[in-house]
Design an enzyme around this catalytic site. Sequence first.
Site, mmCIF file in Angstrom:
data_model
loop_
_atom_site.group_PDB
_atom_site.id
_atom_site.type_symbol
_atom_site.label_atom_id
_atom_site.label_comp_id
_atom_site.label_asym_id
_atom_site.label_seq_id
_atom_site.Cartn_x
_atom_site.Cartn_y
_atom_site.Cartn_z
ATOM 1 N N ASP A 10 0.836 -1.206 0.000
ATOM 2 C CA ASP A 10 0.000 0.000 0.000
ATOM 3 C C ASP A 10 0.868 1.252 0.000
ATOM 4 O OD1 ASP A 10 0.868 -0.643 2.627
ATOM 5 O OD2 ASP A 10 -0.702 0.588 3.516
ATOM 6 N N GLU A 42 0.208 -1.261 5.747
ATOM 7 C CA GLU A 42 1.309 -0.725 6.562
ATOM 8 C C GLU A 42 1.122 0.753 6.853
ATOM 9 O OE1 GLU A 42 5.197 1.110 7.490
ATOM 10 O OE2 GLU A 42 3.862 1.513 5.799
#
Length: 319
Positions: free
Chosen positions: A84, A148
């Site tokens: 991400d 994350e």
Amino acid sequence: MSDPLGLSEVVTITRDLIRIDTSNFGGGRAVGESRAADLVERLLGEVGIVCERFEAEPGRTNLVARWPGRDRSLPGLLLHGHLDVVPVDAAAWTVDPFGGEIADGLLWGRGAVDMKNMVAMIVASVRRLITAGEQPERDVVLAFFADEEAGCVLGSQWMVENHPEQFAGVRDAISEGGGYSVTLGDQRNSRAYLLNTGEKGVLWLRLAAHGAAGHASLASTDSAIVKLAAAVGRIGALDWPVSFTATTTHLFERLRELTGASAELSPFELAALVGPSASEGRAPERRERHDALRWVQGERHPGVGHGDRRRTVPSRATR
């Protein structure tokens, strides 16, 4: 895997990952990592690495594979990255943040530094080694996590809590950060290799202001909202005091030795020799000091009114 532009495989993979929007807005809102995971899974599958997919929520894909070593009794090594990226204000960019454009000899896009570049390095390295007939000495676990940028709740944290067997036997791990090399001042052939010995923390505060209540149609001379805004402004303008730990002091001492810097040089000027402010044009003194502090101790800033986006300072604030 060849590219018609003649780019190296690692650049091609990074570019292709950048072109997949995996924005994570926090608060449970995200585009999702599944398409990026598809690409990584395909590339590793081409060289015989079988991946497993795990999702805490639909589209929030975690990808894990194990590359068997020659001696499986040895402790394993984990190579991991996240798929991400933080959100982006495209209007503030001069290129398409998800275009993966190459300009001025650089690859541009969201994730080019954090951290689709390293994901690509891991994948390209494994592909190259396997193609060359190499096998690691010990097991290498490859993990590519979701979420994350918003606290790892649906990513590494969820994996450790729900699928710890995927990391069985692993003793060491390598991922982003932790150490890198820098050029020292004007000595272009002199390098220092820095090691991360700690992480900055975060302290979240809730501010409350009080004022006179009244009807919204009437002007107020005692507005709680105005008081709150003024308080935030004062926090942002504050020149924070700085104290150096023993580790940071040792860093400065070694930098003085390596650069031959004068003893009169302040810690901020010394850090600027290798930090973000070391450029052709020097910034004003306060900005230079800020950049040096950011390099040494991490950025200090108030995060106001942007939900769970805790990893970035927004270019536009609303409330």
